[in-house]
Design an enzyme around this catalytic site. Structure first.
Site, PDB file in Angstrom:
ATOM      1  N   HIS A 212     -24.401  35.119  17.293  1.00 11.86           N
ATOM      2  CA  HIS A 212     -24.819  33.974  18.118  1.00 11.86           C
ATOM      3  C   HIS A 212     -23.831  32.810  17.941  1.00 11.86           C
ATOM      4  O   HIS A 212     -23.457  32.139  18.899  1.00 11.86           O
ATOM      5  CB  HIS A 212     -26.201  33.468  17.696  1.00 11.86           C
ATOM      6  CG  HIS A 212     -27.331  34.406  17.977  1.00 11.86           C
ATOM      7  ND1 HIS A 212     -28.189  34.853  16.996  1.00 11.86           N
ATOM      8  CD2 HIS A 212     -27.757  34.979  19.132  1.00 11.86           C
ATOM      9  CE1 HIS A 212     -29.097  35.644  17.526  1.00 11.86           C
ATOM     10  NE2 HIS A 212     -28.859  35.749  18.824  1.00 11.86           N
TER      11      HIS A 212
ATOM     12  N   LYS B  79     -41.298  39.703  21.761  1.00 10.01           N
ATOM     13  CA  LYS B  79     -40.653  40.398  20.647  1.00 10.01           C
ATOM     14  C   LYS B  79     -41.378  40.156  19.324  1.00 10.01           C
ATOM     15  O   LYS B  79     -40.949  40.682  18.297  1.00 10.01           O
ATOM     16  CB  LYS B  79     -39.203  39.913  20.518  1.00 10.01           C
ATOM     17  CG  LYS B  79     -38.300  40.381  21.650  1.00 10.01           C
ATOM     18  CD  LYS B  79     -36.874  39.966  21.408  1.00 10.01           C
ATOM     19  CE  LYS B  79     -35.922  40.579  22.412  1.00 10.01           C
ATOM     20  NZ  LYS B  79     -34.548  40.108  22.197  1.00 10.01           N
TER      21      LYS B  79
ATOM     22  N   ARG C 135     -23.119  42.576  24.101  1.00 10.91           N
ATOM     23  CA  ARG C 135     -22.655  43.384  22.979  1.00 10.91           C
ATOM     24  C   ARG C 135     -22.191  44.728  23.508  1.00 10.91           C
ATOM     25  O   ARG C 135     -21.040  44.931  23.803  1.00 10.91           O
ATOM     26  CB  ARG C 135     -23.772  43.556  21.943  1.00 10.91           C
ATOM     27  CG  ARG C 135     -23.923  42.362  21.060  1.00 10.91           C
ATOM     28  CD  ARG C 135     -25.236  42.338  20.368  1.00 10.91           C
ATOM     29  NE  ARG C 135     -26.316  42.131  21.318  1.00 10.91           N
ATOM     30  CZ  ARG C 135     -27.526  41.766  20.981  1.00 10.91           C
ATOM     31  NH1 ARG C 135     -27.842  41.619  19.711  1.00 10.91           N
ATOM     32  NH2 ARG C 135     -28.449  41.574  21.890  1.00 10.91           N
TER      33      ARG C 135
ATOM     34  N   SER D 204     -29.954  40.599  15.627  1.00 12.81           N
ATOM     35  CA  SER D 204     -31.016  40.025  14.774  1.00 12.81           C
ATOM     36  C   SER D 204     -31.963  41.115  14.280  1.00 12.81           C
ATOM     37  O   SER D 204     -32.391  41.109  13.117  1.00 12.81           O
ATOM     38  CB  SER D 204     -31.818  38.978  15.552  1.00 12.81           C
ATOM     39  OG  SER D 204     -30.994  37.917  15.953  1.00 12.81           O
TER      40      SER D 204
END
Ligand code: ADP
Length: 171
Positions: free
Chosen positions: A17, A41, A95, A133
């Site tokens: 990030h 999430k 990504r 993460s």
């Protein structure tokens, strides 16, 4: 004054990030980091904790880059959040190919909601590209070393949180 919005869950904020944040600062004069409140999430860290961690990193990068960085929790639609903070650009990190499909759909939907907002995709340095993460949380939970993936205070918070989850009474 060009304003960008960098939205995410940041559960927790990682060096990936951070790399995207630094790159975003070269594109805009003012950057708002949008921290998602209503995320399906089920974050490990509370909104307050996520905001505080992002603020610490945002303050440092803001100083280094000269970009005005602020943090804005949001639970409404992304384009509504962008309108609220005056951003015409949404910044997302990419990504792997696996990110692409979701992002592709999101751009299409957001464009039909507000055609005046552009989404820009950035890629982190190769060293940080694989950081997620979700995996960082898993490594910390299993007692692995996360120091190459997050800032030291975030690593400490991760280990603390996992001890609390494993031992809620604190005995
Ligand atoms: P979200 O819940 O929106 O996926 P995340 O906190 O997981 O939020 O990520 C926020 C943004 O940062 C997303 O655009 C994500 O693709 C990007 N990002 C996260 N980690 C990396 C990384 N290692 N390299 C590039 N982009 C990343």
């Amino acid at each position: 004054m060009k304003t960008g919005l960098y939205p995410g869950t940041f559960d927790p904020v990682t060096l990936g990030h951070e790399d995207i944040l630094k790159r975003a600062c070269t594109l805009v004069d003012r950057l708002v980091i949008g921290v998602a409140i209503n995320t399906d999430k089920q974050p490990l860290f509370s909104l307050d904790e996520r905001v505080r961690m992002v603020e610490t990193i945002g303050r440092r990068i803001g100083k280094e880059s000269g970009t005005k960085i602020s943090v804005h929790p949001f639970s409404n639609l992304l384009v509504q959040c962008a309108e609220e903070v005056g951003a015409r650009v949404i910044i997302r990190g990419l990504r792997a190919v696996s990110d692409f499909e979701y992002e592709y759909q999101m751009v299409g939907m957001n464009r039909s909601l507000n055609a005046g907002i552009e989404t820009v995709f950035l890629m982190a340095d190769a060293e940080y590209q694989a950081i997620a993460s979700r995996l960082v949380k898993e490594i910390a939970r299993l007692g692995g070393d996360v120091s190459r993936f997050v800032e030291p205070d975030v690593a400490a918070a991760l280990y603390r949180k996992h001890r609390m989850v494993a031992n809620p009474g604190g005995q």
